[in-house]
Design a protein around this motif. Structure first.
Motif, short mmCIF file in Angstrom:
data_model
loop_
_atom_site.label_atom_id
_atom_site.label_comp_id
_atom_site.label_asym_id
_atom_site.label_seq_id
_atom_site.Cartn_x
_atom_site.Cartn_y
_atom_site.Cartn_z
N THR A 1 -18.64 -16.39 -90.77
CA THR A 1 -19.80 -16.82 -89.99
C THR A 1 -20.40 -18.04 -90.68
N ARG A 2 -20.63 -19.10 -89.93
CA ARG A 2 -21.24 -20.31 -90.50
C ARG A 2 -22.75 -20.20 -90.55
N GLU A 3 -23.33 -19.68 -89.48
CA GLU A 3 -24.78 -19.54 -89.43
C GLU A 3 -25.17 -18.50 -88.40
N GLU A 4 -26.36 -17.96 -88.60
CA GLU A 4 -26.90 -16.98 -87.65
C GLU A 4 -28.42 -16.93 -87.81
N THR A 5 -29.08 -16.43 -86.79
CA THR A 5 -30.53 -16.27 -86.83
C THR A 5 -30.86 -14.82 -87.12
N VAL A 6 -31.78 -14.63 -88.06
CA VAL A 6 -32.20 -13.29 -88.49
C VAL A 6 -33.71 -13.30 -88.62
N SER A 7 -34.36 -12.22 -88.23
CA SER A 7 -35.81 -12.09 -88.43
C SER A 7 -36.04 -11.35 -89.74
N ALA A 8 -36.59 -12.06 -90.72
CA ALA A 8 -36.81 -11.48 -92.04
C ALA A 8 -38.09 -12.03 -92.64
N SER A 9 -38.82 -11.19 -93.34
CA SER A 9 -40.11 -11.58 -93.91
C SER A 9 -39.99 -12.22 -95.29
N SER A 10 -38.91 -11.94 -96.02
CA SER A 10 -38.70 -12.47 -97.37
C SER A 10 -37.20 -12.52 -97.66
#
Length: 86
Positions: free
Chosen positions: A23-32
């Protein structure tokens, strides 16, 4: 995705990319970064989890050593595994 945490773009380099299944890139929802590493380990498995333990992180192009600092919405997080000789 965790809707309470901001979305960030994660980009993988070298061995981190291979450990994430190319995987080259992906979007993730993370606080830290700590939160991000947990989510990425759950998503991609033990191989990436091992890389993340020793990886360096750039947040919007700047080295980030505090894995508990809040990630800004829309940030780009580069995952850089240790490189040979460095």
């Amino acid at each position: 995705m965790d809707t309470t945490a901001p979305p960030v773009l994660v980009r993988y380099f070298a061995g981190a990319r291979a450990a994430a299944g190319n995987t080259r890139e992906e979007t993730v929802s993370a606080s830290s970064l700590d939160h991000l590493t947990v989510l990425l380990s759950e998503r991609h498995g033990e191989r990436l989890a091992l890389v993340l333990k020793t990886a360096s992180f750039l947040v919007d192009g700047l080295a980030c050593h505090d894995r508990q600092v809040a990630l800004p919405a829309g940030a780009t997080v580069d995952v850089l595994p240790p490189f040979a000789g460095g």
